[in-house]
Design a protein around this motif. Structure first.
Motif, PDB file in Angstrom:
ATOM      1  N   LYS A 298     -25.471  -8.129  37.326  1.00 35.81           N
ATOM      2  CA  LYS A 298     -25.718  -9.228  37.144  1.00 35.81           C
ATOM      3  C   LYS A 298     -27.522  -9.520  37.291  1.00 35.81           C
ATOM      4  O   LYS A 298     -28.045  -8.774  38.044  1.00 35.81           O
ATOM      5  CB  LYS A 298     -25.174 -10.163  38.404  1.00 35.81           C
ATOM      6  CG  LYS A 298     -23.659 -10.297  38.364  1.00 35.81           C
ATOM      7  CD  LYS A 298     -22.896 -11.086  39.285  1.00 35.81           C
ATOM      8  CE  LYS A 298     -21.549 -11.036  39.018  1.00 35.81           C
ATOM      9  NZ  LYS A 298     -20.849 -11.462  40.347  1.00 35.81           N
ATOM     10  N   CYS A 299     -27.764 -10.522  36.563  1.00 33.20           N
ATOM     11  CA  CYS A 299     -29.258 -10.891  36.399  1.00 33.20           C
ATOM     12  C   CYS A 299     -29.844 -11.194  37.794  1.00 33.20           C
ATOM     13  O   CYS A 299     -29.122 -12.001  38.549  1.00 33.20           O
ATOM     14  CB  CYS A 299     -29.469 -12.190  35.473  1.00 33.20           C
ATOM     15  SG  CYS A 299     -31.178 -12.188  35.103  1.00 33.20           S
ATOM     16  N   PRO A 300     -30.940 -10.260  38.153  1.00 40.15           N
ATOM     17  CA  PRO A 300     -31.421 -10.627  39.508  1.00 40.15           C
ATOM     18  C   PRO A 300     -32.259 -12.135  39.432  1.00 40.15           C
ATOM     19  O   PRO A 300     -32.676 -12.307  40.422  1.00 40.15           O
ATOM     20  CB  PRO A 300     -32.346  -9.347  39.521  1.00 40.15           C
ATOM     21  CG  PRO A 300     -32.880  -9.022  38.266  1.00 40.15           C
ATOM     22  CD  PRO A 300     -31.511  -9.194  37.445  1.00 40.15           C
ATOM     23  N   ARG A 301     -32.583 -12.538  38.387  1.00 43.38           N
ATOM     24  CA  ARG A 301     -33.504 -13.756  38.294  1.00 43.38           C
ATOM     25  C   ARG A 301     -32.341 -14.862  38.853  1.00 43.38           C
ATOM     26  O   ARG A 301     -31.464 -15.206  38.531  1.00 43.38           O
ATOM     27  CB  ARG A 301     -33.714 -14.334  36.976  1.00 43.38           C
ATOM     28  CG  ARG A 301     -34.758 -15.437  36.933  1.00 43.38           C
ATOM     29  CD  ARG A 301     -35.028 -15.336  35.093  1.00 43.38           C
ATOM     30  NE  ARG A 301     -36.167 -16.701  35.053  1.00 43.38           N
ATOM     31  CZ  ARG A 301     -35.392 -17.860  34.916  1.00 43.38           C
ATOM     32  NH1 ARG A 301     -34.200 -17.992  34.662  1.00 43.38           N
ATOM     33  NH2 ARG A 301     -36.136 -18.856  34.680  1.00 43.38           N
ATOM     34  N   VAL A 302     -33.117 -15.681  39.829  1.00 42.32           N
ATOM     35  CA  VAL A 302     -32.631 -16.676  40.548  1.00 42.32           C
ATOM     36  C   VAL A 302     -31.937 -17.951  39.684  1.00 42.32           C
ATOM     37  O   VAL A 302     -30.672 -18.372  39.764  1.00 42.32           O
ATOM     38  CB  VAL A 302     -33.217 -17.243  41.744  1.00 42.32           C
ATOM     39  CG1 VAL A 302     -32.380 -18.366  42.569  1.00 42.32           C
ATOM     40  CG2 VAL A 302     -33.622 -16.084  42.704  1.00 42.32           C
ATOM     41  N   MET A 303     -32.784 -18.079  38.698  1.00 44.98           N
ATOM     42  CA  MET A 303     -32.255 -19.117  37.916  1.00 44.98           C
ATOM     43  C   MET A 303     -31.364 -19.090  36.840  1.00 44.98           C
ATOM     44  O   MET A 303     -30.766 -19.788  36.296  1.00 44.98           O
ATOM     45  CB  MET A 303     -33.873 -19.620  37.182  1.00 44.98           C
ATOM     46  CG  MET A 303     -34.837 -20.003  37.838  1.00 44.98           C
ATOM     47  SD  MET A 303     -34.608 -21.492  38.811  1.00 44.98           S
ATOM     48  CE  MET A 303     -36.076 -21.825  39.730  1.00 44.98           C
ATOM     49  N   CYS A 304     -31.266 -17.641  36.545  1.00 45.06           N
ATOM     50  CA  CYS A 304     -29.829 -17.284  35.807  1.00 45.06           C
ATOM     51  C   CYS A 304     -28.456 -17.337  36.366  1.00 45.06           C
ATOM     52  O   CYS A 304     -27.492 -17.121  35.738  1.00 45.06           O
ATOM     53  CB  CYS A 304     -30.143 -15.714  35.223  1.00 45.06           C
ATOM     54  SG  CYS A 304     -31.478 -15.656  34.007  1.00 45.06           S
ATOM     55  N   GLU A 305     -28.500 -17.494  37.716  1.00 43.32           N
ATOM     56  CA  GLU A 305     -27.233 -17.741  38.573  1.00 43.32           C
ATOM     57  C   GLU A 305     -26.239 -16.620  38.255  1.00 43.32           C
ATOM     58  O   GLU A 305     -25.189 -16.744  37.831  1.00 43.32           O
ATOM     59  CB  GLU A 305     -26.674 -19.215  38.093  1.00 43.32           C
ATOM     60  CG  GLU A 305     -27.336 -20.296  38.476  1.00 43.32           C
ATOM     61  CD  GLU A 305     -26.934 -21.774  37.940  1.00 43.32           C
ATOM     62  OE1 GLU A 305     -26.026 -21.770  37.200  1.00 43.32           O
ATOM     63  OE2 GLU A 305     -27.466 -22.655  38.415  1.00 43.32           O
ATOM     64  N   ALA A 306     -27.063 -15.503  38.392  1.00 45.16           N
ATOM     65  CA  ALA A 306     -25.984 -14.123  38.357  1.00 45.16           C
ATOM     66  C   ALA A 306     -25.306 -13.908  37.181  1.00 45.16           C
ATOM     67  O   ALA A 306     -24.035 -13.392  37.046  1.00 45.16           O
ATOM     68  CB  ALA A 306     -25.161 -14.118  39.534  1.00 45.16           C
ATOM     69  N   HIS A 307     -25.802 -14.237  36.000  1.00 42.32           N
ATOM     70  CA  HIS A 307     -25.253 -14.048  34.668  1.00 42.32           C
ATOM     71  C   HIS A 307     -25.249 -12.556  34.586  1.00 42.32           C
ATOM     72  O   HIS A 307     -26.137 -11.543  34.784  1.00 42.32           O
ATOM     73  CB  HIS A 307     -26.214 -14.672  33.782  1.00 42.32           C
ATOM     74  CG  HIS A 307     -25.577 -14.719  32.076  1.00 42.32           C
ATOM     75  ND1 HIS A 307     -24.469 -15.514  32.173  1.00 42.32           N
ATOM     76  CD2 HIS A 307     -25.871 -14.115  31.142  1.00 42.32           C
ATOM     77  CE1 HIS A 307     -24.327 -15.522  30.657  1.00 42.32           C
ATOM     78  NE2 HIS A 307     -24.791 -14.337  30.154  1.00 42.32           N
TER      79      HIS A 307
ATOM     80  N   ASP B 141     -35.264 -23.400  33.115  1.00 41.63           N
ATOM     81  CA  ASP B 141     -35.690 -23.626  34.310  1.00 41.63           C
ATOM     82  C   ASP B 141     -36.770 -22.571  34.846  1.00 41.63           C
ATOM     83  O   ASP B 141     -36.762 -21.147  34.484  1.00 41.63           O
ATOM     84  CB  ASP B 141     -34.542 -23.678  35.588  1.00 41.63           C
ATOM     85  CG  ASP B 141     -33.607 -24.669  35.267  1.00 41.63           C
ATOM     86  OD1 ASP B 141     -34.008 -25.917  34.906  1.00 41.63           O
ATOM     87  OD2 ASP B 141     -32.327 -24.650  35.546  1.00 41.63           O
ATOM     88  N   ARG B 142     -37.720 -22.972  35.132  1.00 39.22           N
ATOM     89  CA  ARG B 142     -38.932 -22.224  35.786  1.00 39.22           C
ATOM     90  C   ARG B 142     -39.324 -22.537  37.085  1.00 39.22           C
ATOM     91  O   ARG B 142     -39.446 -23.726  37.295  1.00 39.22           O
ATOM     92  CB  ARG B 142     -40.050 -22.096  34.939  1.00 39.22           C
ATOM     93  CG  ARG B 142     -39.809 -21.684  33.476  1.00 39.22           C
ATOM     94  CD  ARG B 142     -39.638 -20.198  33.366  1.00 39.22           C
ATOM     95  NE  ARG B 142     -39.301 -19.621  32.146  1.00 39.22           N
ATOM     96  CZ  ARG B 142     -38.464 -19.447  31.468  1.00 39.22           C
ATOM     97  NH1 ARG B 142     -37.089 -19.825  32.159  1.00 39.22           N
ATOM     98  NH2 ARG B 142     -38.016 -18.853  30.303  1.00 39.22           N
ATOM     99  N   TYR B 143     -39.721 -21.656  37.766  1.00 35.96           N
ATOM    100  CA  TYR B 143     -40.137 -21.894  39.294  1.00 35.96           C
ATOM    101  C   TYR B 143     -41.567 -22.576  39.258  1.00 35.96           C
ATOM    102  O   TYR B 143     -42.286 -21.746  38.535  1.00 35.96           O
ATOM    103  CB  TYR B 143     -40.219 -20.517  40.051  1.00 35.96           C
ATOM    104  CG  TYR B 143     -40.942 -20.627  41.337  1.00 35.96           C
ATOM    105  CD1 TYR B 143     -40.403 -21.433  42.597  1.00 35.96           C
ATOM    106  CD2 TYR B 143     -42.120 -20.344  41.565  1.00 35.96           C
ATOM    107  CE1 TYR B 143     -40.932 -21.813  43.531  1.00 35.96           C
ATOM    108  CE2 TYR B 143     -42.730 -20.403  42.706  1.00 35.96           C
ATOM    109  CZ  TYR B 143     -42.203 -21.047  43.842  1.00 35.96           C
ATOM    110  OH  TYR B 143     -42.737 -21.087  45.158  1.00 35.96           O
ATOM    111  N   VAL B 144     -41.820 -23.629  39.931  1.00 34.73           N
ATOM    112  CA  VAL B 144     -43.176 -24.257  39.935  1.00 34.73           C
ATOM    113  C   VAL B 144     -43.738 -23.920  41.141  1.00 34.73           C
ATOM    114  O   VAL B 144     -43.119 -24.621  42.449  1.00 34.73           O
ATOM    115  CB  VAL B 144     -42.594 -25.753  39.631  1.00 34.73           C
ATOM    116  CG1 VAL B 144     -44.295 -26.560  39.708  1.00 34.73           C
ATOM    117  CG2 VAL B 144     -42.266 -25.808  38.252  1.00 34.73           C
TER     118      VAL B 144
END
Length: 266
Positions: free
Chosen positions: A112-121, A185-188
């Protein structure tokens, strides 16, 4: 009945492809149909890519009967794994191969995608080159449209050519319903709730836009109205003269230039 079941299971696990798929580190691979492996058309050009090609093919198709020592057997085994990987890259873009990889994708067998914004896609394996021994396998996320390294070192050692550069895109062409909504969504970054460096980024953008506008106005010989424009024009003119001198050194060799003599004015 128990004897029959144990004998059947033993025969089933003796197949080389079943052993290869069930081995640790080979979870990304799907099982290639035997009729695909036995069709010579699907193996075109691979005889020059694999050492001991015929022996390797015999081992993959479970007809290997050569009596050889352990060292030779190990070499043929290595060639068989390489051959299976090259055929695998061709098989997974077929209708049957895409269906098998789709099932693994739905179960998130590739991670699953490790990027938090992808929500484990779920991820898909992909190669950055179609030639073997060039790039290791990577994992593609269709939501953020980025690639990642596998977590396991066993998976990181797999050749990316065993999946190819097109499979992860073809599967979404064949199954368009699988295309996820893009992640905007991008982290700000913030400090005590305030955005970090946002004014500085805005100022840099404004300066770049202003400089570009001034360059366009100068080309059109239009008065820009900026206070420091005259100083910048003189600086740019001096830079242009230096560039011309570097481009035509012979013109300034004897202390002369086009339009007059170069030297101190009395």
């Amino acid at each position: 009945m128990d004897d029959f079941n144990s004998e059947t299971d033993s025969d089933y696990t003796s197949y080389w492809r079943d052993w290869f798929i069930s081995s640790r580190g080979n979870e990304y691979f799907c099982e290639i149909d035997e009729d695909y492996l036995t069709d010579r058309f699907n193996l075109t050009g691979l005889n020059g890519e694999v050492q001991y090609y015929q022996y390797a093919l015999d081992l993959v198709t479970d007809v290997f009967d050569l009596d050889c020592d352990d060292e030779m057997r190990e070499t043929i085994e290595k060639s068989a794994r390489h051959l299976y990987g090259l055929v695998h890259a061709r098989y997974i873009v077929t209708t049957r191969g895409l269906a098998k990889m789709l099932e693994k994708y739905k179960k998130a067998d590739f991670g699953k995608c490790p990027r938090v914004m992808c929500e484990a896609h779920p991820l898909l394996p992909m190669g950055q080159a179609d030639n073997p021994n060039a790039k290791a396998v990577k994992l593609y996320c269709a939501r953020c449209e980025d690639i990642y390294n596998p977590k396991s070192s066993r998976h990181s050692a797999i050749d990316g050519a065993y999946f190819g550069t097109s499979f992860h895109n073809i599967i979404f062409q064949v199954y368009p319903a699988l295309i996820p909504a893009k992640s905007y969504d991008r982290y700000v970054p913030r400090v005590f709730g305030f955005k970090v460096h946002a004014p500085a980024a805005l100022i840099r953008w404004q300066h770049a836009e202003r400089d570009e506008m001034r360059r366009r106005l100068r080309k059109l010989e239009i008065e820009s109205g900026f206070k420091d424009d005259e100083g910048d024009v003189e600086a740019e003119d001096s830079e242009e003269e230096e560039e011309e001198e570097e481009a035509d050194p012979e013109v300034f060799e004897n202390g002369e230039a086009q339009g007059g003599q170069v030297g101190p004015v009395a």
